[in-house]
Design a protein around this motif. Structure first.
Motif, PDB file in Angstrom:
ATOM      1  N   LEU A  16       0.820  -1.216   0.000  1.00 11.98           N
ATOM      2  CA  LEU A  16       0.000   0.000   0.000  1.00 11.98           C
ATOM      3  C   LEU A  16       0.854   1.266   0.000  1.00 11.98           C
ATOM      4  CD1 LEU A  16      -2.801  -1.039   2.517  1.00 11.98           C
ATOM      5  CD2 LEU A  16      -3.029  -0.726   0.044  1.00 11.98           C
ATOM      6  N   ALA A  17       1.888   1.292   0.824  1.00  8.49           N
ATOM      7  CA  ALA A  17       2.724   2.488   0.926  1.00  8.49           C
ATOM      8  C   ALA A  17       3.474   2.771  -0.378  1.00  8.49           C
ATOM      9  CB  ALA A  17       3.728   2.346   2.076  1.00  8.49           C
ATOM     10  N   THR A  18       4.006   1.709  -1.025  1.00 13.00           N
ATOM     11  CA  THR A  18       4.722   1.949  -2.277  1.00 13.00           C
ATOM     12  C   THR A  18       3.777   2.395  -3.382  1.00 13.00           C
ATOM     13  OG1 THR A  18       4.627  -0.424  -2.827  1.00 13.00           O
ATOM     14  CG2 THR A  18       6.656   0.402  -1.788  1.00 13.00           C
ATOM     15  N   ARG A  19       2.533   1.956  -3.344  1.00 11.73           N
ATOM     16  CA  ARG A  19       1.552   2.407  -4.347  1.00 11.73           C
ATOM     17  C   ARG A  19       1.119   3.845  -4.061  1.00 11.73           C
ATOM     18  NH1 ARG A  19       3.984  -1.005  -5.808  1.00 11.73           N
ATOM     19  NH2 ARG A  19       3.387  -2.982  -6.669  1.00 11.73           N
ATOM     20  N   ILE A  20       0.880   4.162  -2.809  1.00 14.34           N
ATOM     21  CA  ILE A  20       0.464   5.521  -2.440  1.00 14.34           C
ATOM     22  C   ILE A  20       1.575   6.522  -2.755  1.00 14.34           C
ATOM     23  CG2 ILE A  20      -0.092   7.032  -0.485  1.00 14.34           C
ATOM     24  CD1 ILE A  20      -1.551   4.575   0.751  1.00 14.34           C
ATOM     25  N   MET A  21       2.829   6.150  -2.449  1.00 18.03           N
ATOM     26  CA  MET A  21       3.969   7.042  -2.665  1.00 18.03           C
ATOM     27  C   MET A  21       4.534   6.944  -4.088  1.00 18.03           C
ATOM     28  SD  MET A  21       4.421   8.556   0.320  1.00 18.03           S
ATOM     29  CE  MET A  21       6.085   9.157   0.346  1.00 18.03           C
TER      30      MET A  21
END
Length: 79
Positions: A16-21
């Motif tokens: 999730l974090a790599t997709r959001i960022m």
């Protein structure tokens, strides 16, 4: 929290974090970011407030992973 749930939450948080960022990473890096983010976020949330439940752990893990990505972008190797 035991190791297996921490890894599972870390994997989800890293994804999730790599997709959001908007960061393109390989699977081991994504897992490492999520797991370290889960540790950072979990410790931070436990220090600030007492929150229970796996959803709060996931939110903390994603926030920790996002912080780790931001630090990596700011202070990591420049390309």
């Amino acid at each position: 929290m035991s190791v297996i749930p921490l890894l599972l939450i870390g994997i989800a948080a890293g994804f999730l974090a790599t997709r959001i960022m908007r960061v393109e990473t390989d699977i081991p890096t994504t897992i490492a970011i999520g797991t370290l983010g889960a540790i950072i976020g979990g410790l931070t949330l436990r220090a600030l407030i007492t929150v229970t439940g796996w959803l709060a752990g996931l939110v903390g893990a994603v926030l920790g992973a996002m912080l780790l990505i931001w630090l990596w972008r700011q202070y990591g190797p420049k390309r």
